[in-house]
Scaffold this motif. Structure first.
Motif, mmCIF file in Angstrom:
data_model
loop_
_atom_site.group_PDB
_atom_site.id
_atom_site.type_symbol
_atom_site.label_atom_id
_atom_site.label_comp_id
_atom_site.label_asym_id
_atom_site.label_seq_id
_atom_site.Cartn_x
_atom_site.Cartn_y
_atom_site.Cartn_z
ATOM 1 N N LEU A 233 0.832 -1.205 0.000
ATOM 2 C CA LEU A 233 0.000 0.000 0.000
ATOM 3 C C LEU A 233 0.866 1.255 0.000
ATOM 4 O O LEU A 233 0.626 2.194 -0.768
ATOM 5 N N GLU A 234 1.888 1.274 0.841
ATOM 6 C CA GLU A 234 2.786 2.426 0.908
ATOM 7 C C GLU A 234 3.535 2.609 -0.415
ATOM 8 O O GLU A 234 3.718 3.740 -0.890
ATOM 9 N N ASN A 235 3.953 1.509 -1.001
ATOM 10 C CA ASN A 235 4.642 1.545 -2.297
ATOM 11 C C ASN A 235 3.748 2.195 -3.351
ATOM 12 O O ASN A 235 4.185 3.059 -4.119
ATOM 13 N N SER A 236 2.491 1.776 -3.375
ATOM 14 C CA SER A 236 1.533 2.332 -4.335
ATOM 15 C C SER A 236 1.349 3.820 -4.120
ATOM 16 O O SER A 236 1.357 4.623 -5.074
ATOM 17 N N TYR A 237 1.187 4.205 -2.882
ATOM 18 C CA TYR A 237 0.954 5.618 -2.541
ATOM 19 C C TYR A 237 2.145 6.495 -2.936
ATOM 20 O O TYR A 237 1.980 7.606 -3.454
ATOM 21 N N THR A 238 3.338 5.960 -2.717
ATOM 22 C CA THR A 238 4.557 6.718 -3.001
ATOM 23 C C THR A 238 4.804 6.877 -4.498
ATOM 24 O O THR A 238 5.240 7.936 -4.963
ATOM 25 N N ASN A 239 4.492 5.843 -5.263
ATOM 26 C CA ASN A 239 4.949 5.797 -6.654
ATOM 27 C C ASN A 239 3.894 6.091 -7.719
ATOM 28 O O ASN A 239 4.249 6.366 -8.863
ATOM 29 N N THR A 240 2.629 6.034 -7.385
ATOM 30 C CA THR A 240 1.624 6.273 -8.411
ATOM 31 C C THR A 240 1.652 7.730 -8.887
ATOM 32 O O THR A 240 1.888 8.648 -8.102
ATOM 33 N N GLU A 241 1.416 7.915 -10.177
ATOM 34 C CA GLU A 241 1.352 9.254 -10.746
ATOM 35 C C GLU A 241 0.036 9.473 -11.489
ATOM 36 O O GLU A 241 -0.125 10.446 -12.212
ATOM 37 N N SER A 242 -0.912 8.584 -11.282
ATOM 38 C CA SER A 242 -2.171 8.603 -12.029
ATOM 39 C C SER A 242 -3.342 8.899 -11.107
ATOM 40 O O SER A 242 -3.482 8.289 -10.038
ATOM 41 N N ASP A 243 -4.203 9.823 -11.522
ATOM 42 C CA ASP A 243 -5.413 10.109 -10.749
ATOM 43 C C ASP A 243 -6.320 8.889 -10.693
ATOM 44 O O ASP A 243 -7.000 8.652 -9.685
ATOM 45 N N PHE A 244 -6.362 8.111 -11.783
ATOM 46 C CA PHE A 244 -7.175 6.901 -11.809
ATOM 47 C C PHE A 244 -6.705 5.928 -10.741
ATOM 48 O O PHE A 244 -7.518 5.327 -10.026
ATOM 49 N N GLU A 245 -5.406 5.773 -10.597
ATOM 50 C CA GLU A 245 -4.856 4.859 -9.592
ATOM 51 C C GLU A 245 -5.051 5.398 -8.184
ATOM 52 O O GLU A 245 -5.178 4.625 -7.232
ATOM 53 N N ARG A 246 -5.095 6.704 -8.042
ATOM 54 C CA ARG A 246 -5.359 7.277 -6.717
ATOM 55 C C ARG A 246 -6.817 7.079 -6.313
ATOM 56 O O ARG A 246 -7.131 6.938 -5.137
ATOM 57 N N GLU A 247 -7.692 7.082 -7.299
ATOM 58 C CA GLU A 247 -9.119 6.879 -7.013
ATOM 59 C C GLU A 247 -9.423 5.408 -6.770
ATOM 60 O O GLU A 247 -10.264 5.066 -5.935
ATOM 61 N N HIS A 248 -8.737 4.521 -7.507
ATOM 62 C CA HIS A 248 -8.973 3.080 -7.397
ATOM 63 C C HIS A 248 -7.743 2.446 -6.753
ATOM 64 O O HIS A 248 -6.742 2.173 -7.416
ATOM 65 N N VAL A 249 -7.867 2.185 -5.471
ATOM 66 C CA VAL A 249 -6.754 1.953 -4.556
ATOM 67 C C VAL A 249 -5.686 0.976 -5.054
ATOM 68 O O VAL A 249 -4.494 1.207 -4.878
ATOM 69 N N THR A 250 -6.092 -0.117 -5.666
ATOM 70 C CA THR A 250 -5.140 -1.188 -5.985
ATOM 71 C C THR A 250 -4.705 -1.199 -7.451
ATOM 72 O O THR A 250 -3.996 -2.118 -7.870
ATOM 73 N N GLN A 251 -5.125 -0.211 -8.218
ATOM 74 C CA GLN A 251 -4.819 -0.252 -9.649
ATOM 75 C C GLN A 251 -3.320 -0.126 -9.947
ATOM 76 O O GLN A 251 -2.842 -0.675 -10.946
ATOM 77 N N TYR A 252 -2.579 0.571 -9.125
ATOM 78 C CA TYR A 252 -1.133 0.638 -9.332
ATOM 79 C C TYR A 252 -0.522 -0.763 -9.256
ATOM 80 O O TYR A 252 0.361 -1.113 -10.047
ATOM 81 N N ILE A 253 -1.002 -1.566 -8.324
ATOM 82 C CA ILE A 253 -0.497 -2.943 -8.185
ATOM 83 C C ILE A 253 -0.901 -3.772 -9.394
ATOM 84 O O ILE A 253 -0.080 -4.489 -9.980
ATOM 85 N N HIS A 254 -2.176 -3.685 -9.777
ATOM 86 C CA HIS A 254 -2.656 -4.451 -10.930
ATOM 87 C C HIS A 254 -1.855 -4.115 -12.194
ATOM 88 O O HIS A 254 -1.600 -4.996 -13.025
ATOM 89 N N LYS A 255 -1.463 -2.847 -12.325
ATOM 90 C CA LYS A 255 -0.800 -2.412 -13.553
ATOM 91 C C LYS A 255 0.726 -2.573 -13.507
ATOM 92 O O LYS A 255 1.404 -2.348 -14.506
ATOM 93 N N ASN A 256 1.228 -2.973 -12.346
ATOM 94 C CA ASN A 256 2.675 -3.169 -12.194
ATOM 95 C C ASN A 256 2.983 -4.531 -11.575
ATOM 96 O O ASN A 256 3.598 -4.613 -10.494
ATOM 97 N N PRO A 257 2.584 -5.608 -12.227
ATOM 98 C CA PRO A 257 2.764 -6.947 -11.649
ATOM 99 C C PRO A 257 4.229 -7.340 -11.475
ATOM 100 O O PRO A 257 4.529 -8.248 -10.686
#
Length: 243
Positions: free
Chosen positions: A146-170
């Protein structure tokens, strides 16, 4: 190790405002969501993560009245809301729950938690690819993920949909997806519209009994017995994952 379910909830739904307080079998939807999660063998706490918007004061008031932990954060950046809630309650493992899914199955949740812990996954879900009914989604992740996602995401879509950064970075996470024995992703068991609410109400009116828990199999049996129920919300637009 502290394992919690964090339920994202707000009153400002555009298609069905205030839906978390809509009545199902005489109780608010949010009550049923929480009651079903309480059957889990692993959850140490259930937290409602709502927004700082004035109209969500009613959620904090309800949570306080009913002895449910609550956290308030960003209205649009749900990923931040989750991350700050996890920090505030010093959580190790998070089960992400949406407040409009009244049929959550604690057995799938517990299986995901077990898989994450026993085999040291960062993220365990059952929706990539989908094979369960929409509304039985389970997503469990570590605090580090969760912290990794919060730190590294640069997308508003990923900020709105909590786990999308993980889904998109397997490639950046150790991920496992739970598959159903049969693909039942055509079923829609979540509440976004009035038709969804009517469908869910019909199921609750037929299956819910005070102090008892009806399971996914009971819903499947009911729909096999009375397939007309499926007509109620068949025209509702599905989320992207389930199309």
């Amino acid at each position: 190790m502290k394992i919690v379910a964090i339920i994202q909830a707000r009153t400002g739904s555009t298609r069905l405002p205030n839906k978390i307080f809509k009545s199902l079998a005489g109780k608010p939807l949010i009550t049923h969501v929480i009651d079903r999660l309480r059957y889990s063998k692993y959850l140490n706490d259930i937290i409602i993560a709502t927004t700082i918007a004035k109209n969500d004061d009613s959620i904090e008031k309800w949570a306080n009245k009913n002895g449910v932990s609550v956290f308030r954060g960003s209205e649009d950046n749900v990923l931040e809301r989750y991350c700050l809630a996890a920090r505030h309650f010093d959580v190790d493992i998070i089960a992400r729950i949406t407040s409009d899914d009244p049929f959550k199955d604690y057995r799938i949740l517990d299986k995901a938690i077990e898989k994450l812990i026993d085999e040291k996954y960062d993220f365990v879900c059952n929706n990539n690819p989908v094979s369960f009914p929409e509304g039985l989604d389970v997503e469990v992740l570590t605090r580090a993920a969760l912290e990794n996602s919060y730190t590294n995401t640069e997308s508003d879509f990923e900020r709105e949909h909590v786990t999308q950064y993980i889904h998109k970075n397997p490639d950046k996470f150790k991920i496992f997806n739970i598959r159903n024995l049969k693909n039942l992703s055509s079923y829609r068991w979540t509440i976004d519209t009035k038709d969804d609410y009517i469908f869910v109400s019909e199921v609750y009116n037929r299956l819910y009994k005070e102090g008892e828990l009806f399971l996914s199999e009971d819903i499947y049996d009911l729909l096999d017995t009375d397939s007309t129920l499926l007509e109620i919300n068949k025209d509702v637009k599905k989320s992207d994952l389930y199309r």
